[in-house]
Write a protein that holds these residues in place. Sequence first.
Motif, mmCIF file in Angstrom:
data_model
loop_
_atom_site.group_PDB
_atom_site.id
_atom_site.type_symbol
_atom_site.label_atom_id
_atom_site.label_comp_id
_atom_site.label_asym_id
_atom_site.label_seq_id
_atom_site.Cartn_x
_atom_site.Cartn_y
_atom_site.Cartn_z
ATOM 1 N N TRP A 162 -3.857 2.772 -2.183
ATOM 2 C CA TRP A 162 -3.099 1.774 -1.437
ATOM 3 C C TRP A 162 -3.366 2.600 0.230
ATOM 4 C CZ3 TRP A 162 0.742 4.086 1.454
ATOM 5 C CH2 TRP A 162 1.519 3.195 2.111
ATOM 6 N N GLN A 163 -3.278 3.956 0.333
ATOM 7 C CA GLN A 163 -3.429 4.560 1.638
ATOM 8 C C GLN A 163 -4.718 4.455 2.265
ATOM 9 O OE1 GLN A 163 -2.015 8.744 1.129
ATOM 10 N NE2 GLN A 163 -2.017 9.120 3.442
ATOM 11 N N ARG A 206 -1.650 8.393 -12.637
ATOM 12 C CA ARG A 206 -1.819 6.577 -12.402
ATOM 13 C C ARG A 206 -0.917 6.417 -11.170
ATOM 14 N NH1 ARG A 206 -1.327 6.818 -17.827
ATOM 15 N NH2 ARG A 206 -3.084 4.953 -18.979
ATOM 16 N N ARG A 207 0.199 7.018 -10.743
ATOM 17 C CA ARG A 207 0.837 6.848 -9.362
ATOM 18 C C ARG A 207 -0.061 7.516 -8.345
ATOM 19 N NH1 ARG A 207 6.423 8.527 -11.843
ATOM 20 N NH2 ARG A 207 7.380 6.534 -12.480
ATOM 21 N N GLU A 208 -0.650 8.504 -8.443
ATOM 22 C CA GLU A 208 -1.409 9.245 -7.523
ATOM 23 C C GLU A 208 -2.533 8.369 -7.271
ATOM 24 O OE1 GLU A 208 -3.395 13.619 -6.914
ATOM 25 O OE2 GLU A 208 -1.511 13.376 -7.860
ATOM 26 N N GLY A 230 1.330 -2.312 -3.216
ATOM 27 C CA GLY A 230 0.810 -0.900 -3.173
ATOM 28 C C GLY A 230 1.813 0.116 -2.851
ATOM 29 N N ALA A 231 2.649 -0.204 -1.908
ATOM 30 C CA ALA A 231 3.509 0.831 -1.390
ATOM 31 C C ALA A 231 4.786 0.879 -2.246
ATOM 32 C CB ALA A 231 4.005 0.176 -0.178
ATOM 33 N N VAL A 267 -5.691 -7.412 1.220
ATOM 34 C CA VAL A 267 -5.205 -6.823 1.771
ATOM 35 C C VAL A 267 -3.722 -6.760 2.021
ATOM 36 C CG1 VAL A 267 -4.983 -5.445 4.148
ATOM 37 C CG2 VAL A 267 -7.327 -6.211 3.300
ATOM 38 N N ALA A 268 -3.203 -8.110 2.250
ATOM 39 C CA ALA A 268 -1.898 -8.496 2.282
ATOM 40 C C ALA A 268 -1.133 -7.893 0.967
ATOM 41 C CB ALA A 268 -1.369 -9.701 2.703
#
Length: 190
Positions: A127-128, A119-121, A102-103, A95-96
């Motif tokens: 990540w969200q 890929r970005r989406e 991921g941000a 998670v860390a």
Amino acid sequence: ELAVETLWPDVDPVKGDNQLRKALHFARRALGLPDALQSVGDKVRLDPDVLEVDLDRLRAAFDRLSHAARSSPAAPIGHEQADGDRASEAERDAVATVLELGARTLLPDDAYEDWLIGRREHLRNRWQVVAMEAARQAIAGGRKSEAYSILDQILGHDPTDEAAHRLVIELYASEGPHHSARGQFELCRR
């Protein structure tokens, strides 16, 4: 020859070959990994076994979390386990890693490359999901400043995320500064 011709098109091949060797030497030093960049015969390549790539670390963290979710579907991401076993620690580390890596935007210097859009989406959506669950877990664990930090990150990437706004409003309301909760609501509404 192709690398020399691409990098130094106006230089004769012998001088270009010398420049390529010098550039490879400096690139190896800059990487700090002498074996990461290899020149074998007429090929130049990055060795994926030596070079660490953030995207590989991010994918591995997502895989660990997916595996943990399949193994224990009722338990939330990065949950605390009573016996404090290694799986829980591995999940928290995953998670860390997701929250940190991921941000970031995938290949930010190539902002207008069409092949990166999907890929970005996909990475941003994964990540969200992890970030929202981590924020919920932080709230449940009484770690409100951690929750605020994660939610700020989510809203920084997507100011229209209503679920994140709702969590911030609930946090403010639970702490007492109702004017802050109203302000967050107005921000969400706008």
